[in-house]
Design a protein around this motif. Structure first.
Motif, PDB file in Angstrom:
ATOM      1  N   GLY A   1      55.910 -24.529  12.393  1.00 20.25           N
ATOM      2  CA  GLY A   1      54.831 -25.070  11.583  1.00 20.25           C
ATOM      3  C   GLY A   1      54.763 -26.574  11.700  1.00 20.25           C
ATOM      4  N   SER A   2      53.878 -27.175  10.935  1.00 17.86           N
ATOM      5  CA  SER A   2      53.739 -28.623  10.948  1.00 17.86           C
ATOM      6  C   SER A   2      55.019 -29.270  10.433  1.00 17.86           C
ATOM      7  N   ALA A   3      55.344 -30.425  10.992  1.00 15.46           N
ATOM      8  CA  ALA A   3      56.602 -31.095  10.652  1.00 15.46           C
ATOM      9  C   ALA A   3      56.694 -31.418   9.167  1.00 15.46           C
ATOM     10  N   CYS A   4      55.563 -31.810   8.555  1.00 21.48           N
ATOM     11  CA  CYS A   4      55.593 -32.147   7.130  1.00 21.48           C
ATOM     12  C   CYS A   4      55.942 -30.919   6.295  1.00 21.48           C
ATOM     13  N   CYS A   5      55.406 -29.757   6.679  1.00 22.26           N
ATOM     14  CA  CYS A   5      55.696 -28.517   5.954  1.00 22.26           C
ATOM     15  C   CYS A   5      57.173 -28.142   6.099  1.00 22.26           C
ATOM     16  N   VAL A   6      57.668 -28.251   7.316  1.00 24.65           N
ATOM     17  CA  VAL A   6      59.063 -27.890   7.569  1.00 24.65           C
ATOM     18  C   VAL A   6      60.000 -28.798   6.787  1.00 24.65           C
ATOM     19  N   TYR A   7      59.680 -30.085   6.744  1.00 24.52           N
ATOM     20  CA  TYR A   7      60.515 -31.005   5.973  1.00 24.52           C
ATOM     21  C   TYR A   7      60.550 -30.597   4.506  1.00 24.52           C
ATOM     22  N   GLY A   8      59.384 -30.324   3.935  1.00 19.64           N
ATOM     23  CA  GLY A   8      59.349 -29.941   2.523  1.00 19.64           C
ATOM     24  C   GLY A   8      60.110 -28.660   2.246  1.00 19.64           C
ATOM     25  N   LEU A   9      59.970 -27.673   3.131  1.00 20.88           N
ATOM     26  CA  LEU A   9      60.648 -26.393   2.935  1.00 20.88           C
ATOM     27  C   LEU A   9      62.161 -26.527   3.051  1.00 20.88           C
ATOM     28  N   THR A  10      62.626 -27.273   4.042  1.00 20.44           N
ATOM     29  CA  THR A  10      64.077 -27.423   4.186  1.00 20.44           C
ATOM     30  C   THR A  10      64.647 -28.233   3.028  1.00 20.44           C
ATOM     31  N   PHE A  11      63.914 -29.246   2.578  1.00 18.91           N
ATOM     32  CA  PHE A  11      64.371 -30.035   1.435  1.00 18.91           C
ATOM     33  C   PHE A  11      64.509 -29.136   0.204  1.00 18.91           C
ATOM     34  N   THR A  12      63.479 -28.329  -0.052  1.00 16.25           N
ATOM     35  CA  THR A  12      63.521 -27.438  -1.214  1.00 16.25           C
ATOM     36  C   THR A  12      64.642 -26.421  -1.088  1.00 16.25           C
ATOM     37  N   SER A  13      64.839 -25.905   0.123  1.00 14.83           N
ATOM     38  CA  SER A  13      65.888 -24.900   0.325  1.00 14.83           C
ATOM     39  C   SER A  13      67.267 -25.467   0.014  1.00 14.83           C
ATOM     40  N   HIS A  14      67.533 -26.663   0.490  1.00 10.44           N
ATOM     41  CA  HIS A  14      68.846 -27.252   0.233  1.00 10.44           C
ATOM     42  C   HIS A  14      68.987 -27.678  -1.219  1.00 10.44           C
ATOM     43  N   PHE A  15      67.873 -28.038  -1.836  1.00 14.52           N
ATOM     44  CA  PHE A  15      67.892 -28.333  -3.263  1.00 14.52           C
ATOM     45  C   PHE A  15      68.321 -27.095  -4.049  1.00 14.52           C
ATOM     46  N   TYR A  16      67.901 -25.919  -3.573  1.00 17.91           N
ATOM     47  CA  TYR A  16      68.263 -24.673  -4.241  1.00 17.91           C
ATOM     48  C   TYR A  16      69.593 -24.090  -3.737  1.00 17.91           C
ATOM     49  N   GLY A  17      70.352 -24.860  -3.004  1.00 19.29           N
ATOM     50  CA  GLY A  17      71.717 -24.457  -2.701  1.00 19.29           C
ATOM     51  C   GLY A  17      71.966 -23.822  -1.366  1.00 19.29           C
TER      52      GLY A  17
END
Length: 514
Positions: free
Chosen positions: A88-104
């Motif tokens: 996907g778009s780089a901005c989307c991937v950044y947001g998703l990975t950030f959220t994923s690591h935020f959730y552990g």
């Protein structure tokens, strides 16, 4: 050209999707049209059937939740020996990975980047295939999940033609576009359903691996939906007198647990929006039970439904009811919730929490869920409505805020923006995901836990009043920020600026007409 300007006429965007980070701003209708023209009509039609949006809801036909793909990403990241790759778009991937690591999350997320050229020429698919082959190590992985985000889905990147397995590693390709899957909760079902379908095909093909802990001696009840870890244990105690046991909780934590989930004698749809997963269980001949054992009425009805689905005698069902209901009544007789409450969320368990609040004595006025109405939450909705509670499926933020203003609750339970609005109005509030979902709901433990946290929150009203009296008016409107002196208003400037703006607007309109 003096005194005139060239008018700017907006051109409606076509269905083509161009560029990394550009096409995703084209809007849902444009992306949807592009995806259909690119060969994704079948998958989008299935999503529209499984996850229907509200009809005639205007601009808010889709609830405002986090990126739906997070749900699928979360399911994959919680599984052992499973790798996840995003396209996907780089901005989307950044947001998703950030959220994923935020959730552990404790592992990396793969990413296949692209640009306009690789997207248009088909090189992106080749890059994805190379990445999958490079990661397919059977010593480390049971499965690899590839998730197409909005732009690759709209462009028709064909994950379905990837190999089903490489070196014995299963390959699961799914499309999870924000314009096709309404909420991140339902995106959990997209991946769970795809994995169950793959596992069911493996079962039909021959013997499969047994669960890590071995098969249960008793008939098992599969639980569908992410739950607080103590809830499956509580449910196991409730159904034990019927001679049955709790089996696997899906989404699972390991691939082989999918086989155990399909091996259950029945499935309890604790979270009722797992439509694709339920379709796979029904294809395997497993009956589905809706609702959950919350409160007295909920537990009574649910135990009866489980007993009927699994062929348990009335005598054993009554034994289980007597064991559980007496204890729940004991907790509810000792303490109550006294207060008016509104409730909203996007986890899918909102109606269950609402039932429990009502049985705990709360004056519940509104339950809003971003998830849809399904056959497996119909009983909960009817029960709540019979108690005078407004139930809103596919609730938007606007619906939730309207309920907050309409019912003037003493406690607002909701999503982050709802909690923010409530606190600005000096109304005690609780974030549903972190403070309500992250605690037991079933049986005795659920009633005791919920009463305690809700009463404590309602009891904070005096603190809100004190803070409002102290900070009242600070940081609002023109006075926002840090000032050495209180800013002096100049209303005449406002009037002059307004006149100038209106004059300019009339001039532009006249020029366009000429």
């Amino acid at each position: 050209m003096s005194g005139t300007s060239i008018p700017i006429i907006p051109v409606k965007a076509g269905p083509a999707i161009e560029g990394d980070g550009m096409g995703c701003h084209a809007g849902g209708e444009t992306l949807l049209a592009a995806a259909r023209s690119a060969g994704k009509s079948e998958v989008l039609a299935q999503y529209a059937k499984d996850y229907p949006k509200r009809e005639n809801a205007g601009p808010h036909d889709q609830p405002q939740s986090m990126c739906p793909a997070f749900g699928s990403l979360r399911v994959g990241l919680r599984m052992r020996r499973t790798a996840t790759i995003l396209s996907g778009s780089a901005c989307c991937v950044y947001g998703l990975t950030f959220t994923s690591h935020f959730y552990g999350a404790r592992r990396s997320v793969g990413y296949v980047p692209f640009n306009s050229e690789s997207l248009v020429t088909g090189k992106l698919f080749e890059d994805i295939r190379e990445a999958v082959h490079a990661q397919a190590d059977p010593a480390k992985l049971d499965a690899i999940v590839i998730i197409n985000l909005c732009v690759p889905t709209a462009s028709g990147v064909p994950l379905q033609i990837l190999p089903k397995s490489i070196n014995g590693v299963r390959i699961i390709g799914i499309d999870v576009p924000g314009f096709g899957v309404p909420t991140h909760a339902e995106a959990k079902d997209v991946l769970t359903g795809a994995m169950l379908r793959y596992a069911r095909d493996e079962i039909l093909a021959g013997p499969v691996a047994a669960p890590r802990q071995g098969r249960q001696a008793l008939p098992t009840l599969t639980l569908l939906g992410e739950m607080f870890p103590a809830d499956p244990m509580g449910i196991a105690q409730m159904i034990a007198p019927m001679g049955i046991a709790v089996g696997t909780v899906a989404p699972t934590r390991e691939w082989r647990e999918l086989y155990a989930a399909l091996d259950g004698a029945a499935v309890a749809a604790i979270h009722p929006f797992y439509t694709a997963s339920i379709r796979e269980f029904e294809a395997a001949g497993r009956p589905i039970v809706g609702s959950a054992p919350v409160g007295v009425d909920g537990t009574h009805d649910w135990l009866g439904a489980v007993g009927q689905a699994m062929g348990i005698s009335h005598a054993l069902v009554d034994t289980a009811r007597n064991q559980s209901l007496g204890a729940i009544r004991g907790v509810l007789s000792q303490q109550k919730i006294h207060g008016r409450i509104t409730l909203s969320g996007y986890e899918g368990s909102e109606l269950l929490v609402g039932r429990l609040l009502v049985e705990c004595g709360a004056d519940l006025r509104y339950v809003g869920s971003a998830c849809p109405a399904t056959p497996w939450n119909a009983h909960d909705a009817e029960w709540l409505k019979s108690k005078g509670v407004q139930v809103q499926f596919r609730a938007s933020l606007e619906n939730d805020l309207d309920a907050l203003h309409e019912y003037q609750p003493q406690l607002a339970i909701g999503t982050t923006p709802v909690v923010q609005a409530a606190k600005e109005a000096s109304v005690p509030s609780l974030y549903f995901t972190n403070l309500i979902s992250a605690r037991p709901l079933m049986g005795v433990a659920g009633a005791g836990s919920l009463i305690q946290v809700v009463n404590a929150a309602i009891g904070n009203q005096a603190r809100f009043n004190t803070m409002k009296a102290f900070f009242g008016g600070v940081g609002q409107g023109d006075e926002a920020g840090v000032w050495e002196e209180v800013p002096r208003p100049f209303p005449e400037f406002r009037k002059d600026n307004r006149r100038q703006n209106e004059k300019q607007a009339k001039k532009r309109k006249a020029e366009e007409m000429s």
